[in-house]
Write a protein that holds these residues in place. Structure first.
Motif, short mmCIF file in Angstrom:
data_model
loop_
_atom_site.label_atom_id
_atom_site.label_comp_id
_atom_site.label_asym_id
_atom_site.label_seq_id
_atom_site.Cartn_x
_atom_site.Cartn_y
_atom_site.Cartn_z
N PHE A 59 0.72 -1.26 0.01
CA PHE A 59 -0.14 -0.18 0.06
C PHE A 59 1.16 1.10 0.40
O PHE A 59 1.50 1.34 1.23
N SER A 60 0.92 2.32 -1.29
CA SER A 60 1.73 3.06 -1.44
C SER A 60 0.96 4.16 -1.29
O SER A 60 -0.33 4.43 -1.78
N MET A 61 1.18 5.16 0.03
CA MET A 61 0.18 6.71 0.14
C MET A 61 1.52 7.69 -0.26
O MET A 61 2.74 7.88 0.53
N TYR A 62 1.41 8.15 -1.24
CA TYR A 62 2.21 9.61 -2.73
C TYR A 62 0.72 10.50 -1.81
O TYR A 62 -0.16 10.00 -1.22
N GLY A 112 -2.64 14.46 -8.48
CA GLY A 112 -2.86 14.03 -9.03
C GLY A 112 -2.84 11.94 -9.00
O GLY A 112 -3.47 11.66 -8.23
N SER A 113 -2.51 11.40 -9.81
CA SER A 113 -3.21 9.93 -10.00
C SER A 113 -1.87 8.73 -10.81
O SER A 113 -0.58 9.31 -11.12
N ILE A 114 -2.31 7.39 -9.65
CA ILE A 114 -0.65 6.40 -10.13
C ILE A 114 -1.40 5.31 -10.91
O ILE A 114 -2.92 4.95 -10.71
N VAL A 115 -1.03 5.02 -12.05
CA VAL A 115 -1.40 3.67 -12.62
C VAL A 115 -0.11 2.97 -13.21
O VAL A 115 1.13 3.05 -13.63
N PHE A 116 -0.60 1.27 -12.85
CA PHE A 116 0.58 0.43 -12.96
C PHE A 116 0.14 -0.37 -14.71
O PHE A 116 -1.03 -0.94 -14.81
N TYR A 117 0.99 0.09 -15.66
CA TYR A 117 0.54 -0.29 -16.85
C TYR A 117 2.37 -0.73 -17.60
O TYR A 117 3.12 -0.51 -18.06
N LYS A 118 1.78 -2.63 -17.94
CA LYS A 118 3.04 -2.44 -18.93
C LYS A 118 4.25 -2.90 -18.37
O LYS A 118 5.54 -2.04 -18.73
N ASN A 119 4.15 -3.12 -16.84
CA ASN A 119 5.47 -2.51 -15.99
C ASN A 119 5.94 -2.17 -15.60
O ASN A 119 7.06 -1.66 -15.38
N LYS A 120 5.57 -0.56 -15.93
CA LYS A 120 5.56 0.77 -15.51
C LYS A 120 4.64 1.23 -14.59
O LYS A 120 3.34 1.00 -15.27
N TYR A 121 5.20 1.90 -14.10
CA TYR A 121 4.67 3.29 -12.81
C TYR A 121 4.20 4.05 -13.79
O TYR A 121 5.65 5.15 -14.30
N TYR A 122 2.95 4.82 -14.37
CA TYR A 122 2.77 6.58 -14.64
C TYR A 122 2.18 7.13 -13.18
O TYR A 122 1.25 6.72 -12.91
N ALA A 123 3.16 8.23 -13.32
CA ALA A 123 2.43 9.43 -12.34
C ALA A 123 1.66 10.63 -13.43
O ALA A 123 2.61 10.99 -13.91
N PHE A 124 0.40 10.67 -12.78
CA PHE A 124 0.37 12.29 -13.86
C PHE A 124 -0.06 13.11 -12.15
O PHE A 124 -1.61 12.18 -11.57
N TYR A 125 0.14 13.88 -12.56
CA TYR A 125 -0.59 15.15 -11.89
C TYR A 125 -0.48 17.03 -12.59
O TYR A 125 -0.39 16.61 -13.86
N ALA A 126 -0.55 17.61 -12.21
CA ALA A 126 -0.81 19.06 -12.71
C ALA A 126 0.65 19.77 -12.13
O ALA A 126 1.12 19.27 -11.06
N ILE A 143 7.38 8.57 -15.18
CA ILE A 143 7.24 7.18 -15.60
C ILE A 143 8.21 6.73 -14.99
O ILE A 143 9.60 6.72 -14.68
N SER A 144 8.27 5.34 -13.90
CA SER A 144 8.93 5.11 -13.25
C SER A 144 9.04 2.98 -13.41
O SER A 144 8.27 2.82 -13.84
N ASN A 145 9.67 2.24 -12.78
CA ASN A 145 10.44 1.03 -13.03
C ASN A 145 9.70 0.44 -11.43
O ASN A 145 9.95 -0.62 -11.44
N ASP A 146 9.75 1.38 -10.61
CA ASP A 146 9.82 0.97 -9.25
C ASP A 146 8.97 1.58 -8.64
O ASP A 146 8.23 1.32 -7.44
N GLY A 147 8.11 2.91 -8.72
CA GLY A 147 6.93 3.62 -8.50
C GLY A 147 7.55 4.31 -7.44
O GLY A 147 7.11 4.51 -6.57
N ILE A 148 9.25 4.22 -7.33
CA ILE A 148 9.59 5.19 -6.47
C ILE A 148 10.61 7.01 -6.74
O ILE A 148 10.50 7.23 -6.91
N HIS A 149 11.08 6.35 -8.11
CA HIS A 149 12.99 6.91 -8.78
C HIS A 149 11.43 6.29 -10.56
O HIS A 149 11.38 6.34 -10.72
N PHE A 150 11.09 8.96 -10.49
CA PHE A 150 10.41 9.03 -11.71
C PHE A 150 11.05 9.84 -12.78
O PHE A 150 11.88 10.46 -11.48
N ASP A 151 10.93 9.76 -13.77
CA ASP A 151 11.53 10.09 -15.22
C ASP A 151 10.25 11.16 -15.31
O ASP A 151 9.36 9.97 -15.81
N LYS A 152 10.57 12.21 -15.08
CA LYS A 152 9.53 13.55 -15.98
C LYS A 152 9.64 13.14 -17.45
O LYS A 152 10.21 13.26 -17.85
#
Length: 492
Positions: A59-62, A112-126, A143-152
């Motif tokens: 359970f991840s609380m962003y 924003g919010s997060i979704v996992f799709y095809k082995n990637k985490y996507y964080a959408f935000y304003a 986008i992130s591989n682990d839900g922690i380290h994101f690349d804009k």
């Protein structure tokens, strides 16, 4: 997120980018890893909008890291995404900033919010920014591989505004992916530029894309709102679709058997607690669903002053009735640990007595009856069952009271009005107050949190009164207070 303090005058040149640099500093190493119910970070920092997410037992609380009650960067917020994770809701891991302010033009990394799709985490935000001297909110993603380290991702922002909708209010994207078509869906908080009803222009813009570059704007999923429907949430649970959104700080939801409506109003709004802001949810183990939100601060730290952005984290457990209606309760793992119940002696006052089972019985038909306890700790858990034997005007407790029940926080239950008041806040459409009801009360620091019958919750921030009296009362009726336990909370 709410537009707190955004009307404060500011001069762009005075924002002080050199002093602010790349956002407020945050040290996860000094933060608590224990129970995060009612938690706020150390270092004069606060919790803002929460964005819970669940995957593979974690359970991840962003959450938005706030440093100045939304006043940073000239009132634009200066928020960044922080992250706290758990597998059991009891112990937590605190991560470094996962989405920070990296560029001078980024005035806030908004909700924003997060979704996992095809082995990637996507964080959408304003991203909140200044464009041609005006405040705009535009959409970004990482986008992130682990839900922690994101690349804009670039272009950043990737979408400025939808035709016919506000450029100033275009935020809080809720994302999900249609696994069959591979389409990304966004619900974006905005308002129509020319609504039919001038004061009902709030809408959730519905956008879809397969490549995250070309977006199609569909009919809005929600319209006709009196304010921008902020920080939406959307999920499918046991055959029901739920659309959750904010309206002037309060949280509401509608439900449907179909993905995009027609929506129906539930019989009561369990997510609507005035001092629980931006309620969003995520799945958890064994088919459970957990709500994460935040409790705002009070202006000048006074009981009767209004909200300030940023405060403490709060959690609820969602339950689902047969007709799809949602109810809320305390997550059992997150109830603060307490010691053994205290042995306190009741003092009967007006029309009250102890029965053979050591229940406090108040029987009054001409006014208000009462009884009280003394030396009740300021930080404690109070559990009891209240049994109204007759139709009663109202009944309840005075918490943290003085000896006259004059300065206190009144917890009032009204069976006829179906309302519960806690100090100066209330919840409506509370069924079952004319029958035996179990009450669970947590008093911790300047917060009082109450669970009513395991179906409705109400919390309030109450910094001023600290009395050690606990009063029981009933008006025009016969009410029995049973199984009363008062247990001091253990130190964190």
């Amino acid at each position: 997120m709410k537009k707190y303090l955004l009307l404060i005058p500011f001069i762009l040149a005075s924002i002080g980018l050199k002093a602010q640099k790349l956002g407020v500093k945050y040290d996860p190493a000094i933060q608590s890893t224990k129970n995060l119910q009612y938690w706020r970070p150390k270092g004069n920092l606060f919790v803002g909008d929460c964005m819970p997410f669940y995957k593979d037992g974690v359970f991840s609380m962003y959450w938005l890291l706030d440093s100045a009650h939304h006043a940073s960067l000239g009132g634009l917020g200066g928020h960044q995404w922080a992250l706290s994770t758990t597998t059991d809701l009891k112990t937590w891991k605190q991560e470094p900033i996962v989405l920070g302010i990296d560029e001078p033009w980024e005035k806030s990394i908004c909700t924003g919010s997060i979704v996992f799709y095809k082995n990637k985490y996507y964080a959408f935000y304003a991203t909140r920014l200044i464009n041609d001297g005006k405040i705009n909110e535009q959409l970004s993603y990482a986008i992130s591989n682990d839900g922690i380290h994101f690349d804009k991702q670039k272009p950043n922002p990737f979408y400025t505004s939808a035709p016919g909708y506000s450029k100033r209010d275009f935020r809080d994207p809720k994302v999900f992916v249609d696994e069959k078509t591979g389409e990304f869906h966004l619900f974006v908080s905005s308002s129509k530029e020319n609504p039919v009803l001038r004061h009902a222009g709030g809408a959730l813009v519905h956008m879809v894309s397969k490549d995250l570059k070309n977006w199609t704007v569909l009919d809005p999923v929600l319209t006709g709102q009196g304010s921008v429907p902020e920080c939406s949430d959307y999920f499918l649970w046991n055959g029901w679709y739920y659309l959750v959104y904010g309206d002037n700080g309060d949280t509401y939801y509608v439900q449907s058997r179909k993905p995009y409506g027609p929506w129906q109003e539930p019989k009561y709004q369990a997510l609507n607690e005035s001092w629980t802001n931006v309620a969003k949810t995520a799945a958890f183990k064994n088919g459970r669903r957990i709500e994460g939100a935040w409790i705002p601060s009070r202006n000048q730290n006074r009981d009767n002053e209004g909200e300030r952005f940023g405060g403490n984290m709060i959690f609820r457990e969602l339950k689902q009735e047969l007709d799809g209606t949602l109810s809320t309760s305390f997550p059992i793992e997150m109830i603060p640990e307490s010691g053994a119940p205290l042995n306190l002696n009741f003092k009967t006052d007006v029309d009250s007595k102890m029965d053979a089972m050591k229940n406090m019985v108040i029987n009054t038909v001409s006014g208000v009856g009462s009884a009280h306890l003394e030396n009740v700790p300021a930080n404690c858990r109070i559990t009891l069952e209240i049994d109204p034997a007759t139709l009663t005007a109202d009944y309840g407790l005075y918490l943290r009271s003085d000896q006259d029940a004059d300065r206190a926080y009144r917890l009032n239950f009204s069976p006829t009005d179906k309302t519960v008041w806690l100090g100066n806040t209330m919840i409506r459409a509370v069924d079952g107050l004319d029958k035996p009801v179990k009450i669970d009360i947590i008093m911790k620091d300047d917060l009082i949190d109450v669970s009513v019958g395991g179906k409705r919750c109400i919390v309030n921030r109450v910094p001023e009164q600290k009395g050690g009296y606990l009063w029981f009362y009933a008006k025009h009726g016969n009410v029995k207070f049973k199984s009363i336990k008062i247990s001091p909370l253990k130190e964190d």
